[in-house]
Design a protein around this motif. Structure first.
Motif, PDB file in Angstrom:
ATOM      1  N   GLN A  58       0.809  -1.217   0.000  1.00 35.60           N
ATOM      2  CA  GLN A  58       0.000   0.000   0.000  1.00 35.60           C
ATOM      3  C   GLN A  58       0.844   1.270   0.000  1.00 35.60           C
ATOM      4  O   GLN A  58       0.350   2.335  -0.341  1.00 35.60           O
ATOM      5  N   ASP A  59       2.120   1.176   0.368  1.00 34.96           N
ATOM      6  CA  ASP A  59       2.984   2.360   0.402  1.00 34.96           C
ATOM      7  C   ASP A  59       3.879   2.499  -0.828  1.00 34.96           C
ATOM      8  O   ASP A  59       4.650   3.446  -0.923  1.00 34.96           O
ATOM      9  N   ARG A  60       3.772   1.570  -1.781  1.00 34.84           N
ATOM     10  CA  ARG A  60       4.674   1.609  -2.933  1.00 34.84           C
ATOM     11  C   ARG A  60       4.412   2.787  -3.863  1.00 34.84           C
ATOM     12  O   ARG A  60       5.292   3.205  -4.603  1.00 34.84           O
ATOM     13  N   TYR A  61       3.189   3.338  -3.805  1.00 33.30           N
ATOM     14  CA  TYR A  61       2.893   4.504  -4.638  1.00 33.30           C
ATOM     15  C   TYR A  61       3.819   5.668  -4.292  1.00 33.30           C
ATOM     16  O   TYR A  61       4.053   6.558  -5.105  1.00 33.30           O
ATOM     17  N   MET A  62       4.372   5.647  -3.078  1.00 36.24           N
ATOM     18  CA  MET A  62       5.276   6.700  -2.630  1.00 36.24           C
ATOM     19  C   MET A  62       6.452   6.872  -3.598  1.00 36.24           C
ATOM     20  O   MET A  62       6.899   7.990  -3.841  1.00 36.24           O
ATOM     21  N   PHE A  63       6.917   5.765  -4.177  1.00 33.95           N
ATOM     22  CA  PHE A  63       8.056   5.865  -5.085  1.00 33.95           C
ATOM     23  C   PHE A  63       7.693   6.646  -6.350  1.00 33.95           C
ATOM     24  O   PHE A  63       8.498   7.409  -6.865  1.00 33.95           O
ATOM     25  N   SER A  64       6.485   6.471  -6.832  1.00 39.63           N
ATOM     26  CA  SER A  64       6.038   7.253  -7.988  1.00 39.63           C
ATOM     27  C   SER A  64       6.038   8.730  -7.646  1.00 39.63           C
ATOM     28  O   SER A  64       6.484   9.565  -8.443  1.00 39.63           O
ATOM     29  N   LEU A  65       5.539   9.065  -6.461  1.00 37.26           N
ATOM     30  CA  LEU A  65       5.522  10.469  -6.039  1.00 37.26           C
ATOM     31  C   LEU A  65       6.935  11.023  -5.899  1.00 37.26           C
ATOM     32  O   LEU A  65       7.205  12.164  -6.271  1.00 37.26           O
ATOM     33  N   LEU A  66       7.840  10.200  -5.377  1.00 39.37           N
ATOM     34  CA  LEU A  66       9.225  10.646  -5.244  1.00 39.37           C
ATOM     35  C   LEU A  66       9.848  10.943  -6.612  1.00 39.37           C
ATOM     36  O   LEU A  66      10.590  11.915  -6.768  1.00 39.37           O
ATOM     37  N   PHE A  67       9.517  10.115  -7.605  1.00 37.96           N
ATOM     38  CA  PHE A  67      10.075  10.350  -8.928  1.00 37.96           C
ATOM     39  C   PHE A  67       9.455  11.573  -9.602  1.00 37.96           C
ATOM     40  O   PHE A  67      10.119  12.268 -10.370  1.00 37.96           O
ATOM     41  N   ILE A  68       8.203  11.851  -9.296  1.00 43.81           N
ATOM     42  CA  ILE A  68       7.590  13.087  -9.806  1.00 43.81           C
ATOM     43  C   ILE A  68       8.277  14.291  -9.177  1.00 43.81           C
ATOM     44  O   ILE A  68       8.598  15.272  -9.864  1.00 43.81           O
ATOM     45  N   PHE A  92      13.749   7.525 -14.603  1.00 42.38           N
ATOM     46  CA  PHE A  92      12.476   6.840 -14.801  1.00 42.38           C
ATOM     47  C   PHE A  92      12.645   5.464 -15.426  1.00 42.38           C
ATOM     48  O   PHE A  92      11.904   4.541 -15.094  1.00 42.38           O
ATOM     49  N   SER A  93      13.605   5.300 -16.310  1.00 37.46           N
ATOM     50  CA  SER A  93      13.778   3.962 -16.893  1.00 37.46           C
ATOM     51  C   SER A  93      14.302   2.986 -15.844  1.00 37.46           C
ATOM     52  O   SER A  93      13.840   1.838 -15.773  1.00 37.46           O
ATOM     53  N   GLU A  94      15.212   3.422 -14.988  1.00 40.41           N
ATOM     54  CA  GLU A  94      15.698   2.545 -13.925  1.00 40.41           C
ATOM     55  C   GLU A  94      14.568   2.214 -12.953  1.00 40.41           C
ATOM     56  O   GLU A  94      14.439   1.074 -12.504  1.00 40.41           O
TER      57      GLU A  94
END
Length: 107
Positions: A58-68, A92-94
């Protein structure tokens, strides 16, 4: 998020509606992927992959936010444009490779 159905654009003297935009975007993205070799096992990849293993689903979305956020930092930096593009593309590719490999390992 749904793309509004009435969106249309022109690109290189060709008109595209919403479905054609989706198809063109997917095709060009796939072409980029196809042209590149599999990511090297960079430290960035290893760090992300290791982090994903340690975080609840449930917390993995955090990584998307970090990359944004990372993209915004790079975009607003004083680096030259070509360097910004390389940094954002590489990050983003990594991230995508690590996420895809992590999900594949879980199957």
């Amino acid at each position: 998020m749904d793309i509004p159905q009435r969106v249309s654009i022109r690109y290189k003297d060709t008109s595209y509606n919403s479905n054609e935009i989706r198809l063109k975007t997917f095709r060009l993205g796939f072409q980029i992927w196809d042209e590149q070799t599999k990511a090297r096992q960079t430290e960035l990849y290893d760090f992300i992959f290791s982090s994903l293993k340690q975080v609840d689903r449930q917390d993995r979305y955090m990584f998307s936010l970090l990359f944004i956020e990372l993209t915004e930092l790079i975009r607003n930096s004083r680096l030259e444009r070509s360097m910004k593009e390389v940094l954002i593309k590489t990050a983003f590719s990594e991230f995508a490779y690590a996420l895809a490999d992590f999900e594949d390992a879980g199957k």
